[in-house]
Write an enzyme that holds these catalytic residues in place. Structure first.
Site, PDB file in Angstrom:
ATOM      1  N   ASP A  25       5.024  -3.505  -0.835  1.00  0.00           N
ATOM      2  CA  ASP A  25       4.008  -2.804  -1.627  1.00  0.00           C
ATOM      3  C   ASP A  25       3.713  -1.396  -1.092  1.00  0.00           C
ATOM      4  O   ASP A  25       3.591  -1.204   0.129  1.00  0.00           O
ATOM      5  CB  ASP A  25       2.723  -3.647  -1.548  1.00  0.00           C
ATOM      6  CG  ASP A  25       1.615  -3.130  -2.421  1.00  0.00           C
ATOM      7  OD1 ASP A  25       1.758  -3.196  -3.653  1.00  0.00           O
ATOM      8  OD2 ASP A  25       0.593  -2.647  -1.880  1.00  0.00           O
ATOM      9  N   GLU A  59       8.443  -0.572  -3.069  1.00  0.00           N
ATOM     10  CA  GLU A  59       7.691   0.105  -4.125  1.00  0.00           C
ATOM     11  C   GLU A  59       7.386   1.504  -3.592  1.00  0.00           C
ATOM     12  O   GLU A  59       6.424   1.706  -2.863  1.00  0.00           O
ATOM     13  CB  GLU A  59       6.400  -0.653  -4.452  1.00  0.00           C
ATOM     14  CG  GLU A  59       5.739  -0.076  -5.698  1.00  0.00           C
ATOM     15  CD  GLU A  59       4.230  -0.261  -5.757  1.00  0.00           C
ATOM     16  OE1 GLU A  59       3.678  -0.145  -6.851  1.00  0.00           O
ATOM     17  OE2 GLU A  59       3.584  -0.501  -4.711  1.00  0.00           O
TER      18      GLU A  59
HETATM   19  C1  NOJ Z   1       0.808  -1.686  -5.872  1.00  0.00           C
HETATM   20  C2  NOJ Z   1       0.505  -3.004  -6.523  1.00  0.00           C
HETATM   21  O1  NOJ Z   1       1.531  -3.282  -7.453  1.00  0.00           O
HETATM   22  C3  NOJ Z   1      -0.852  -2.879  -7.161  1.00  0.00           C
HETATM   23  O2  NOJ Z   1      -1.152  -3.956  -8.003  1.00  0.00           O
HETATM   24  C4  NOJ Z   1      -1.872  -2.700  -6.077  1.00  0.00           C
HETATM   25  O3  NOJ Z   1      -3.146  -2.431  -6.666  1.00  0.00           O
HETATM   26  C5  NOJ Z   1      -1.532  -1.533  -5.143  1.00  0.00           C
HETATM   27  N1  NOJ Z   1      -0.137  -1.473  -4.798  1.00  0.00           N
HETATM   28  C6  NOJ Z   1      -2.311  -1.635  -3.858  1.00  0.00           C
HETATM   29  O4  NOJ Z   1      -1.844  -2.705  -3.076  1.00  0.00           O
END
Ligand code: NOJ
Length: 471
Positions: A181, A243
């Protein structure tokens, strides 16, 4: 590094399948639906976070990295899920949230030095708007996301060791890899200097306050590779997808340490042939692109690209070279709902998190209880209704997943008529008409592609969407 999965199915655990009747999806529910994933033909599933959490950000605020939130089940249930997934040839990816914990994580009390503090705030802004600093006693802690999500300090060796233990914990239990993430937020400027004003567009959509800043100090610090190396060290050759909210041209060092990086340029591209083509061209120049066109943050295929273009978007998603990530419900073209009232998510993302529609009953086969968010339109759209319909979106998606295993490695964007995106994958040609009107066929002598989106081999249409505009 391990062989990347071919197609990964994103499960949003709250909304996939409820087994215990409390209206919230759970691990036992996911286990009971694994055969759908096998039938669809995907080879891995990614679970959005299932760790104990106060749910300020529905699991992306973790209060214990080595357990399961009771709403989803427990470790024994997790072990059964891994076993059943593996027995079906499915790999299972967890969601690792390394950049921040929940404010309720014991680390925040016991190891405040594992977090990032300042005597006074700088100009950094949070992803959800406003200052990224929150006062606590006589100092401020950094939160790149919600205030309930304090940022960890990845230059602290104790924190790194603790996180490496977490990574090993789930791999030892059989997890096959991680979706990691918000990884571009892992390391920031150690001197906490202000972000300078923006001098050029960021390259991906940002909130208004963030778009005014160059964001060169609040994320993506030059020594990020050192922290990524620690993650890779703990994971061996497990599959890692980052991500990384950066344009593909700036993927290094993430692409040096991870197997794949989400290609956000395509996800954010407006539905216009030139722009879609441009996003594909830019991204395919980089190594390690993984394709995603919808998820629990940014919306669903029909809402991102228009319901009449959902099949065309799925065709692109599933025929580009590299791992494809498909969000639960997109295989049936499920649309968005009104969200909660009052909203659960302050950033407005409930709308793309409504429960999965398995059958036409009022609760869509999702739960025997009261669903935490209402179903959108199960009577119109469900897995059961589309499964045996040769003209359904589900049949088309399943066909594409099967076909992609035959697509050749060579990739080339082709010149095509206005409004058409076309490319070659080895012996196959993919053509998508982004307009809602018939267009000249992208290749001479192929009139059938005037009115459908499809895949050709030797001039023969081997998969097609049905008439353009069909939702
Ligand atoms: C990306 C995640 O996909 C999202 O849902 C989240 O709010 C943020 N990162 C923070 O962890």
């Amino acid at each position: 590094m391990s062989r990347p999965p071919d197609v990964v199915y994103q499960v949003y655990p709250r909304s996939f399948q409820d087994a215990d009747g409390d209206g919230v999806g759970d691990l036992a529910g996911i286990r009971s639906r694994l055969d759908h994933l096998v039938w669809l033909g995907v080879d891995a599933l990614w679970l959005s976070p299932i760790y104990p959490s106060p749910m300020a950000d529905f699991g992306y605020d973790v209060s214990d990295y080595t357990d399961i939130d009771p709403v989803f089940g427990d470790l024994a249930e997790f072990d059964r899920l891994v076993e059943d997934a593996h027995a079906r040839g499915l790999r299972l990816l967890m969601d690792l949230v390394p950049c921040h914990t929940s404010i309720e994580h014991p680390w925040f009390r016991e190891h405040p030095d594992w977090y990032i503090w300042a005597d006074r705030p700088n100009n950094w802004v949070s992803a959800f708007g406003g200052s990224a600093w929150e006062a606590r006693d006589d100092r401020y802690y950094l939160h790149s996301f919600y205030p309930e999500q304090p940022d960890l300090d990845w230059r602290n060796p104790e924190l790194i060791a603790a996180m490496q233990d977490v990574l090993r914990f789930w791999l030892d239990r059989g997890t096959d890899g991680y979706r990691i993430d918000a990884i571009d937020r892992l390391l920031k400027d150690p001197k906490l200097r202000d972000d300078p004003p923006a001098s050029e567009p960021y390259g991906l959509p940002l909130r208004e306050d963030a778009a005014k800043l160059a964001l060169t100090r609040s994320r993506n610090a030059p020594d990020t590779g050192e922290a990524l190396a620690k993650i890779r060290e703990a994971c061996g050759d497990a599959f890692l997808i980052g991500e990384v909210y950066l344009p593909s041209a700036r993927w290094q060092p993430y692409s040096d340490y991870f197997d794949a990086v989400f290609a956000f340029e395509l996800l954010h591209t407006p539905w216009d042939a030139e722009l879609v083509r441009g996003a594909i061209e830019a991204t395919t120049r980089q190594r390690r692109a993984a394709w995603v066109m919808s998820n629990h943050d940014f919306g669903r295929l029909p809402s991102r690209f228009g319901p009449e273009n959902a099949r065309a978007a799925a065709l692109i998603l599933l025929t580009l070279p590299g791992t494809a990530f498909i969000y639960q419900g997109d295989e049936i073209g499920q649309g968005e709902g009104p969200g909660g009232d009052p909203p659960y998510d302050r950033a407005g993302r409930d709308t793309c998190r409504h429960p999965m529609q398995w059958d036409p009953s009022p609760t869509g086969g999702f739960t025997g209880g009261e669903p935490w968010l209402p179903l959108v339109d199960p009577e119109r759209r469900s897995v059961e209704a589309q499964r045996d319909d040769p003209g359904s979106m589900l049949t088309f998606v399943r066909r594409l997943i099967a076909l992609r295993r035959e697509l050749g490695g060579d990739f080339e964007l082709l010149d095509a008529a206005d409004g058409v995106v076309a490319y070659r994958r080895g012996e196959h040609v993919v053509a998508v008409n982004t307009t809602s009107e018939p267009r000249p066929a992208p290749l001479r002598g192929e009139p059938r592609l005037e009115t459908v989106h499809g895949v050709l081999r030797d001039g023969v249409l081997v998969a097609h969407s049905g008439a353009i505009g069909k939702d």
